[in-house]
Design a protein around this motif. Structure first.
Motif, mmCIF file in Angstrom:
data_model
loop_
_atom_site.group_PDB
_atom_site.id
_atom_site.type_symbol
_atom_site.label_atom_id
_atom_site.label_comp_id
_atom_site.label_asym_id
_atom_site.label_seq_id
_atom_site.Cartn_x
_atom_site.Cartn_y
_atom_site.Cartn_z
ATOM 1 N N SER B 27 -10.872 60.182 10.631
ATOM 2 C CA SER B 27 -12.120 60.178 10.712
ATOM 3 C C SER B 27 -12.728 59.058 11.037
ATOM 4 O O SER B 27 -12.885 58.042 10.260
ATOM 5 C CB SER B 27 -12.917 60.898 9.927
ATOM 6 N N GLY B 28 -13.299 58.806 12.073
ATOM 7 C CA GLY B 28 -14.184 57.594 12.582
ATOM 8 C C GLY B 28 -13.030 56.569 13.260
ATOM 9 O O GLY B 28 -13.794 55.625 13.720
ATOM 10 N N HIS B 29 -12.006 56.944 13.254
ATOM 11 C CA HIS B 29 -11.104 55.843 14.301
ATOM 12 C C HIS B 29 -10.965 56.370 15.518
ATOM 13 O O HIS B 29 -11.026 57.706 15.898
ATOM 14 C CB HIS B 29 -9.606 56.114 13.861
ATOM 15 N N ARG B 30 -11.045 55.360 16.448
ATOM 16 C CA ARG B 30 -11.276 55.699 17.755
ATOM 17 C C ARG B 30 -9.803 55.402 18.720
ATOM 18 O O ARG B 30 -9.942 55.689 19.845
ATOM 19 C CB ARG B 30 -12.494 55.083 18.536
ATOM 20 N N TYR B 49 -4.705 54.919 23.413
ATOM 21 C CA TYR B 49 -6.101 55.428 24.043
ATOM 22 C C TYR B 49 -7.137 54.983 23.286
ATOM 23 O O TYR B 49 -6.965 54.877 21.865
ATOM 24 C CB TYR B 49 -6.146 56.930 23.958
ATOM 25 N N PHE B 50 -8.225 54.515 23.724
ATOM 26 C CA PHE B 50 -9.576 54.345 23.158
ATOM 27 C C PHE B 50 -10.607 54.958 23.956
ATOM 28 O O PHE B 50 -10.732 54.502 25.047
ATOM 29 C CB PHE B 50 -9.524 52.767 23.080
ATOM 30 N N SER B 51 -11.518 55.539 23.075
ATOM 31 C CA SER B 51 -12.696 56.107 24.089
ATOM 32 C C SER B 51 -12.232 56.750 25.125
ATOM 33 O O SER B 51 -12.869 56.777 26.297
ATOM 34 C CB SER B 51 -13.580 55.122 24.002
ATOM 35 N N GLU B 52 -11.217 57.756 24.944
ATOM 36 C CA GLU B 52 -10.963 58.704 25.976
ATOM 37 C C GLU B 52 -10.155 57.805 27.264
ATOM 38 O O GLU B 52 -9.932 58.614 28.336
ATOM 39 C CB GLU B 52 -11.961 59.581 26.510
ATOM 40 N N THR B 53 -9.843 56.386 27.306
ATOM 41 C CA THR B 53 -9.201 55.685 28.371
ATOM 42 C C THR B 53 -7.991 55.242 27.790
ATOM 43 O O THR B 53 -7.728 54.541 26.533
ATOM 44 C CB THR B 53 -10.138 54.713 28.631
ATOM 45 N N GLN B 54 -6.964 55.194 28.526
ATOM 46 C CA GLN B 54 -5.685 54.446 28.283
ATOM 47 C C GLN B 54 -5.756 53.072 28.359
ATOM 48 O O GLN B 54 -6.136 52.681 29.314
ATOM 49 C CB GLN B 54 -4.445 55.087 29.155
ATOM 50 N N ARG B 55 -5.625 52.460 27.319
ATOM 51 C CA ARG B 55 -6.027 50.870 27.313
ATOM 52 C C ARG B 55 -4.648 50.107 27.411
ATOM 53 O O ARG B 55 -4.687 48.976 27.690
ATOM 54 C CB ARG B 55 -6.627 50.596 25.803
ATOM 55 N N ASN B 56 -3.443 50.680 27.083
ATOM 56 C CA ASN B 56 -2.302 50.053 27.070
ATOM 57 C C ASN B 56 -1.158 50.992 27.147
ATOM 58 O O ASN B 56 -1.127 51.945 26.695
ATOM 59 C CB ASN B 56 -2.051 49.343 25.606
ATOM 60 N N ALA B 92 -0.669 56.636 15.915
ATOM 61 C CA ALA B 92 -0.837 55.801 14.788
ATOM 62 C C ALA B 92 -2.614 55.511 15.175
ATOM 63 O O ALA B 92 -3.023 55.458 16.389
ATOM 64 C CB ALA B 92 -0.264 54.666 14.666
ATOM 65 N N SER B 93 -3.501 55.614 13.938
ATOM 66 C CA SER B 93 -4.838 55.326 14.660
ATOM 67 C C SER B 93 -5.268 54.004 13.752
ATOM 68 O O SER B 93 -4.678 53.567 12.934
ATOM 69 C CB SER B 93 -5.764 56.396 14.167
ATOM 70 N N THR B 94 -6.335 53.478 14.498
ATOM 71 C CA THR B 94 -6.909 52.260 14.027
ATOM 72 C C THR B 94 -8.533 52.319 14.081
ATOM 73 O O THR B 94 -9.063 53.002 15.038
ATOM 74 C CB THR B 94 -6.670 50.920 15.031
ATOM 75 N N SER B 95 -9.242 51.919 13.226
ATOM 76 C CA SER B 95 -10.832 51.933 12.885
ATOM 77 C C SER B 95 -11.267 51.218 14.329
ATOM 78 O O SER B 95 -10.796 50.426 14.948
ATOM 79 C CB SER B 95 -11.019 51.447 11.637
ATOM 80 N N ILE B 96 -12.681 51.360 14.338
ATOM 81 C CA ILE B 96 -13.306 50.661 15.653
ATOM 82 C C ILE B 96 -13.820 49.390 14.988
ATOM 83 O O ILE B 96 -14.251 48.686 16.017
ATOM 84 C CB ILE B 96 -14.479 51.421 16.033
ATOM 85 N N SER B 97 -13.624 49.032 13.874
ATOM 86 C CA SER B 97 -13.995 47.517 13.671
ATOM 87 C C SER B 97 -13.010 46.611 14.040
ATOM 88 O O SER B 97 -13.435 45.453 13.930
ATOM 89 C CB SER B 97 -14.113 47.536 11.895
ATOM 90 N N GLY B 98 -12.181 46.823 14.734
ATOM 91 C CA GLY B 98 -11.129 45.856 15.180
ATOM 92 C C GLY B 98 -9.928 45.437 14.253
ATOM 93 O O GLY B 98 -9.265 44.428 14.602
ATOM 94 N N GLN B 99 -9.882 46.031 13.162
ATOM 95 C CA GLN B 99 -8.892 45.780 12.127
ATOM 96 C C GLN B 99 -7.460 46.283 12.852
ATOM 97 O O GLN B 99 -7.337 47.208 13.706
ATOM 98 C CB GLN B 99 -9.084 46.665 11.052
ATOM 99 N N GLU B 100 -6.473 45.446 12.423
ATOM 100 C CA GLU B 100 -5.234 45.551 13.343
ATOM 101 C C GLU B 100 -4.637 46.583 12.755
ATOM 102 O O GLU B 100 -3.649 47.151 13.367
ATOM 103 C CB GLU B 100 -4.460 44.263 13.415
#
Lengths: 113, 113
Positions: B27-30, B49-56, B92-100
């Protein structure tokens, strides 16, 4: 192709001994992470070390990073049977995107009681 | 917080079929990333994917695709299955704070017959 290589591929030690695993990578990185995987299940994050750090500790884990040699080591001290698992290093290359991790082939660690 | 969940956990398909796997991030991971793990090739990055867009995107054929919904849940689809697609698929999910740090789910084990 995999960027990382891990050494040894398999390691078997007695409970209470220390276990050292090594990882080498090929390109410049932002961070290097170590993960543990039990019996083909999900990966558990252990520790992250940034490219400007040389050593990091977390409980019984000690990670070193040598960016000049493009290598890292994971030391598990006072091993326990529960540490039996596969251990992977993962890097995110500069310019590749933080979420695009490149994994090594892993070291299979067996702790004998 | 609940961890990353993946459904189904196990799947058996035959060659030529297609399959859809689902991943619900923390929850909260984008950001949601997908990886394929096989004995021969190890862990390989599929896409992020990030915010519904394929980023990589990794080096996989177009038969592998994915999407992300507004609630950050993600699906990946593999069309025209081949025997070599048998693997453990991890998200895998990652938070929006930019943590790796990426937090992995338990995986979906796909067997193609």
């Amino acid at each position: 192709s995999q960027q990382g290589e891990e050494d040894p591929q398999a390691l078997s030690i007695q409970e209470g001994e220390n276990a050292t695993m090594n990882c080498s990578y090929k390109t410049s990185i932002n961070n290097l992470q170590w993960y543990r995987q039990n019996s083909g299940r999900g990966l558990v994050h252990l520790i992250l070390i940034r490219s400007n750090e040389r050593e990091k500790h977390s409980g019984r884990l000690r990670v070193t990073l040598d960016t000049s040699k493009k290598s890292s080591s994971l030391l598990i001290t006072a091993s326990r049977a529960a540490d039996t698992a596969s251990y992977f290093c993962a890097t995110d290359g500069i310019g590749q995107g933080a979420q695009k991790l490149v994994f090594g082939q892993g070291t299979r660690l067996t702790i004998n009681p | 917080k609940a961890g990353v969940t993946q459904t189904p956990r196990y799947l058996i398909k035959t060659r030529g079929q297609q399959v859809t796997l689902s991943c619900s991030p923390i929850s909260g991971h984008r950001s949601v990333s997908w990886y394929q793990q096989t004995p021969g090739q190890g862990l390989q990055f599929l896409f992020e994917y990030f915010s519904e867009t394929q980023r990589n995107k990794g080096n996989f054929p177009g038969r592998f695709s994915g999407r992300q919904f507004s609630n950050s849940r993600s699906e990946m689809n593999v069309s025209t299955l081949e025997l070599g697609d048998s693997a453990l698929y991890l998200c895998a999910s990652t938070s929006i704070s930019g943590q790796e740090t990426q937090y992995f789910g338990p995986g979906t084990r796909l067997l193609v017959l």
